[in-house]
Design an enzyme around this catalytic site. Sequence first.
Site, PDB file in Angstrom:
ATOM      1  N   LYS A  11      -8.092  -4.530  -7.607  1.00 13.23           N
ATOM      2  CA  LYS A  11      -8.598  -3.214  -7.473  1.00 13.23           C
ATOM      3  C   LYS A  11      -8.765  -2.584  -8.498  1.00 13.23           C
ATOM      4  CE  LYS A  11     -10.119  -3.563  -3.696  1.00 13.23           C
ATOM      5  NZ  LYS A  11     -11.353  -4.197  -3.472  1.00 13.23           N
TER       6      LYS A  11
ATOM      7  N   HIS B  53      -5.955 -12.376 -12.311  1.00  9.51           N
ATOM      8  CA  HIS B  53      -4.793 -11.155 -11.961  1.00  9.51           C
ATOM      9  C   HIS B  53      -3.552 -11.283 -12.503  1.00  9.51           C
ATOM     10  CE1 HIS B  53      -7.958  -9.121  -9.715  1.00  9.51           C
ATOM     11  NE2 HIS B  53      -7.844  -9.806  -8.474  1.00  9.51           N
TER      12      HIS B  53
ATOM     13  N   SER C  26      -7.318   1.903  -2.750  1.00 14.52           N
ATOM     14  CA  SER C  26      -8.403   0.722  -2.638  1.00 14.52           C
ATOM     15  C   SER C  26      -7.704  -0.421  -2.119  1.00 14.52           C
ATOM     16  CB  SER C  26      -8.963   0.455  -4.037  1.00 14.52           C
ATOM     17  OG  SER C  26      -9.893  -0.470  -3.720  1.00 14.52           O
TER      18      SER C  26
END
Length: 305
Positions: A45, A100, A130
Site C-alpha cells: 500500500k 514486497h 490503506s
Amino acid sequence: MARLEDVETFHNISFPGHMHTQKSLSYATSFQFQDSDIVIITYPKSGTTWMQEMVSLVLNRGDPTLSTTTPNWARAPWLEHYYCPQVLCTARCPRVITSHLPHQLLLPALKASKAKVIYVFRNPKDVAVSYYYFHKMAKFLPEPGLFDDFLDKFLEGTVHYGSWFDHVNGWTNSVEDIENFFHITYEEMWQDPRSSLQRLCAFLQRPLQEEEVASTLKHCSFGFMKENAMVNYTLVPQDIVDHSQGKFMRKGKIGDWKNTFSDVQSHRLDTVFKAQMQNSGLTFIWESLEAQKRTLRADTQTAAA
C-alpha cells in the site's frame, strides 16, 4: 490455489498463504537476477500499482495497449508469489519484477547483479489506513478488527510482510549495496508527477518525447487507473477479494490518514516513528505543498503573537 486462511511464516515474517509458500519464498530469496531486470520494491500500500504502471508505460513509450489489455500481475509479477516462475518463463527483456520482501531477504540475491532497483515508500500513517481498509476486502488477510487494534499490530510489525520501519530503513540504507538504486516517495509522485516521471525515465535510460510523456501521465493517473480493470483488481474473484467492502483503488490521496487517526493514535505513531527512524538520514515530506504553506503561516502567526 486458495489457502485463504493459511499463513506462511518465513524468517519470522508472516505472509498470506494464498499467494506464498515456503517454496515460492525460498525461490525469491535465491533468485538469479539478470542485469537487465527492473525490480520494483515496496511495502504494501505504498504506491506499488502506480509505479508498475509508470514503468510499463515508460518501457512502451507511453503506448497504453499493454497496460489496458494485460493484468499488472502478469506484466510485473511478484517475485515471491507462487506463479512467478511461470510468468517469467515467457517474459520479454527487460523483465519487470515486483516484490514486497524486506532487504534482509532479497538484498543478497540483488547484490549479485546490476538489476535496476526502484524503491517507493509512503507516509506510514497513510499506509496504515490503506492497509487497514484492504484487510477488510482481502479474504486472504486477517480480519483487521478495530483500527486501533490494527494500528497496534502495524506499529509492532506483526502484520503480514512485517514492520514498515524495518522495511524502509533496510532498503533506503542499502543504497551503497546496490549498483543501480532509485528511491522516491509516494508524496513526490503525487505532488509533482511530471518531474517524478522524468526522474524515472532518466534512471531507466528511457527518455520520452513530450507526447509520450503526456500519454504516460494520463494513463497512470489515479482516475484512469481506478477505471482500468487491468489495474484495479476487479478481475480478482469475489471469493478472494470482497469488492462489496470497498475499492482497491480507494482514494489515492496524501494526508487522508487524518480522516481515520485520532490525535492519540497520531501521537502514538509519531513516537514510534521518531524512535525507529532517527538514524535513517531521509527527509520526509508527507504533506502537500499547500498544507506545508498553511502550517508555515500558522507557525509564523503564533510566533508573531
